[in-house]
Design a protein around this motif. Structure first.
Motif, PDB file in Angstrom:
ATOM      1  N   ARG A 131      39.743  31.339  -9.173  1.00 17.68           N
ATOM      2  CA  ARG A 131      38.978  30.768  -8.057  1.00 17.68           C
ATOM      3  C   ARG A 131      39.510  29.393  -7.679  1.00 17.68           C
ATOM      4  N   PHE A 132      39.844  28.577  -8.670  1.00 20.59           N
ATOM      5  CA  PHE A 132      40.394  27.249  -8.427  1.00 20.59           C
ATOM      6  C   PHE A 132      41.764  27.351  -7.774  1.00 20.59           C
ATOM      7  N   GLU A 178      44.678  14.522   6.173  1.00 23.10           N
ATOM      8  CA  GLU A 178      43.928  14.849   4.954  1.00 23.10           C
ATOM      9  C   GLU A 178      42.471  15.192   5.278  1.00 23.10           C
ATOM     10  N   GLY A 179      41.876  14.487   6.227  1.00 25.09           N
ATOM     11  CA  GLY A 179      40.478  14.733   6.555  1.00 25.09           C
ATOM     12  C   GLY A 179      40.241  16.083   7.200  1.00 25.09           C
ATOM     13  N   TYR A 180      41.117  16.463   8.125  1.00 22.21           N
ATOM     14  CA  TYR A 180      40.973  17.763   8.774  1.00 22.21           C
ATOM     15  C   TYR A 180      41.193  18.886   7.761  1.00 22.21           C
ATOM     16  N   ALA A 181      42.132  18.670   6.852  1.00 19.37           N
ATOM     17  CA  ALA A 181      42.371  19.679   5.805  1.00 19.37           C
ATOM     18  C   ALA A 181      41.130  19.868   4.945  1.00 19.37           C
ATOM     19  N   GLU A 182      40.444  18.769   4.599  1.00 16.40           N
ATOM     20  CA  GLU A 182      39.220  18.873   3.806  1.00 16.40           C
ATOM     21  C   GLU A 182      38.157  19.679   4.554  1.00 16.40           C
ATOM     22  N   LEU A 183      37.986  19.376   5.841  1.00 18.05           N
ATOM     23  CA  LEU A 183      36.990  20.079   6.648  1.00 18.05           C
ATOM     24  C   LEU A 183      37.299  21.570   6.742  1.00 18.05           C
ATOM     25  N   LEU A 184      38.531  21.875   7.138  1.00 17.41           N
ATOM     26  CA  LEU A 184      38.862  23.262   7.428  1.00 17.41           C
ATOM     27  C   LEU A 184      38.926  24.113   6.165  1.00 17.41           C
ATOM     28  N   MET A 185      39.450  23.564   5.076  1.00 15.62           N
ATOM     29  CA  MET A 185      39.538  24.364   3.856  1.00 15.62           C
ATOM     30  C   MET A 185      38.155  24.711   3.336  1.00 15.62           C
ATOM     31  N   ASP A 186      37.226  23.752   3.423  1.00 12.55           N
ATOM     32  CA  ASP A 186      35.880  24.018   2.937  1.00 12.55           C
ATOM     33  C   ASP A 186      35.185  25.070   3.796  1.00 12.55           C
ATOM     34  N   ARG A 187      35.375  25.002   5.102  1.00 15.46           N
ATOM     35  CA  ARG A 187      34.692  25.947   5.985  1.00 15.46           C
ATOM     36  C   ARG A 187      35.368  27.317   5.996  1.00 15.46           C
ATOM     37  N   ALA A 188      36.647  27.338   5.650  1.00 18.04           N
ATOM     38  CA  ALA A 188      37.354  28.624   5.646  1.00 18.04           C
ATOM     39  C   ALA A 188      37.258  29.331   4.307  1.00 18.04           C
ATOM     40  N   PHE A 189      37.041  28.581   3.236  1.00 16.15           N
ATOM     41  CA  PHE A 189      37.028  29.185   1.903  1.00 16.15           C
ATOM     42  C   PHE A 189      35.911  30.219   1.817  1.00 16.15           C
ATOM     43  N   ASP A 190      36.246  31.367   1.248  1.00 20.54           N
ATOM     44  CA  ASP A 190      35.340  32.509   1.307  1.00 20.54           C
ATOM     45  C   ASP A 190      34.459  32.646   0.078  1.00 20.54           C
ATOM     46  N   ALA A 191      34.105  31.516  -0.533  1.00 22.15           N
ATOM     47  CA  ALA A 191      33.191  31.543  -1.685  1.00 22.15           C
ATOM     48  C   ALA A 191      32.553  30.165  -1.807  1.00 22.15           C
ATOM     49  N   GLU A 192      31.632  30.027  -2.734  1.00 21.00           N
ATOM     50  CA  GLU A 192      31.000  28.738  -2.980  1.00 21.00           C
ATOM     51  C   GLU A 192      32.037  27.742  -3.493  1.00 21.00           C
ATOM     52  N   TYR A 193      31.984  26.507  -3.018  1.00 24.41           N
ATOM     53  CA  TYR A 193      33.002  25.532  -3.397  1.00 24.41           C
ATOM     54  C   TYR A 193      32.425  24.174  -3.785  1.00 24.41           C
ATOM     55  N   ALA A 194      31.118  23.973  -3.680  1.00 21.45           N
ATOM     56  CA  ALA A 194      30.536  22.648  -3.898  1.00 21.45           C
ATOM     57  C   ALA A 194      30.897  22.092  -5.283  1.00 21.45           C
ATOM     58  N   ASP A 195      30.863  22.949  -6.302  1.00 17.65           N
ATOM     59  CA  ASP A 195      31.194  22.470  -7.645  1.00 17.65           C
ATOM     60  C   ASP A 195      32.671  22.093  -7.748  1.00 17.65           C
ATOM     61  N   LEU A 196      33.538  22.859  -7.068  1.00 14.21           N
ATOM     62  CA  LEU A 196      34.962  22.536  -7.072  1.00 14.21           C
ATOM     63  C   LEU A 196      35.206  21.193  -6.401  1.00 14.21           C
TER      64      LEU A 196
END
Length: 322
Positions: free
Chosen positions: A168-169, A226-244
């Motif tokens: 997952r990581f 870097e900021g856009y990458a943070e936004l888009l990766m979080d919204r595109a990731f297909d699972a829970e990511y808050a802990d990561l």
């Protein structure tokens, strides 16, 4: 690791071409000698997992972000030594203008110190970098291919250190690096823009002056990247990511005393601020106007936010009106 060989490489630093302040062959030898390469004995399932993660990230990012891009042809699963080899030339390109212009009173001693400093930088980063999209800034020739690298031993070690599921990581890191490929693919002008700002700043440094505007422009552009990458990766990731996200943010801030000192010396605290400041800007833009509006930052150089706009997203929205 062979620390004695690393010291010997630095102590024997020379300048066979008579044109540089750094012995880059010795840098590579010293950095690799001081760094455990890590295990690169991947199972077929692991190799397939990397390929699937990259492909899925590409498809999700294309669909969600509306960006027209493809992943680089060069995708490598690397050891730490492979990463060092891949980045020695990058560091050499960046330092070339300064090396060519700066003259010193004690060239041999200076070359040894500079060689040791660069070896330390590459060794430290080689032990910590998880993945990298290489836009080949300052590369010669237009036909050079970008690269997408995953430093497998570091990903495995970080997953263990953070106590998170490794596949997952690994997938989350793939989404982050493919997002950078999406940015540079959607903005063909971005590499030239970064190069021009970098060249202006380095040229001034080589002549003993500091171009504040050039380095501020470079910082703003990298904050957007870097900021856009943070936004888009979080919204595109297909699972829970808050802990990561929470654990990786803590890792960026943490480490032992030596690691914290190294991070400050290498400017990695600034990079963390770029992540945080840029992510806050794009989150605000996306919340107000949607993800597509945030993506218009890559339409043209004039759409990059200014330093003031990064802290006032409404001001950017009023100017760009996406």
């Amino acid at each position: 690791m062979n620390l004695l060989r690393s010291v010997q490489a630095v102590a024997g630093a020379s300048d066979p071409d008579g044109a540089g302040q750094i012995d880059w062959t010795a840098v590579a030898t010293a950095a690799k000698s001081a760094t455990d390469p890590g295990d690169l004995d991947l199972s077929e399932a692991e190799r397939s997992g990397y390929a699937t993660d990259v492909r899925d990230a590409r498809d999700r990012l294309r669909s969600l972000g509306g960006l027209d891009f493809d992943v680089p042809a060069t995708i490598e699963i690397q050891s730490r030594h492979h990463w060092i080899d891949a980045n020695v030339e990058t560091f050499r390109r960046v330092m070339r203008p300064v090396e060519a212009e700066v003259s010193v009173a004690f060239p041999n001693a200076t070359r040894m110190v500079n060689t040791g400093s660069m070896a330390f930088v590459l060794s430290f980063l080689g032990s910590h970098v998880l993945g990298q999209y290489d836009p080949l800034l300052l590369a010669e020739g237009d036909d050079a291919d970008h690269g997408l690298y995953f430093v497998h031993p570091n990903i495995v070690a970080a997953a263990r250190e953070l106590d998170v599921d490794y596949p997952r990581f690994r997938r989350w890191i793939a989404f982050h690096e493919v997002t950078h490929a999406a940015e540079f693919g959607a903005a063909p002008w971005l590499s030239d823009h970064l190069e021009s700002r970098m060249e202006d700043g380095l040229e001034m440094l080589a002549n003993g002056r500091f171009d504040r505007d050039a380095f501020q422009d470079l910082d703003v552009a990298m904050t957007a990247v870097e900021g856009y990458a943070e936004l888009l990766m979080d919204r595109a990731f297909d699972a829970e990511y808050a802990d990561l996200r929470a654990k990786l943010d803590a890792r960026r801030r943490g480490g032992g005393p030596l690691a914290r000192v190294a991070r400050r010396l290498l400017g990695l605290g600034m990079k963390r601020r770029q992540y945080e400041r840029g992510a806050a800007f794009f989150e605000a833009v996306a919340d107000r106007r949607g993800l597509a509006a945030a993506g218009t930052v890559w339409d043209r150089p004039q759409h990059l936010p200014t330093a003031a706009e990064l802290d006032d997203p409404d001001r950017w929205l009023a100017r760009v009106d996406p």
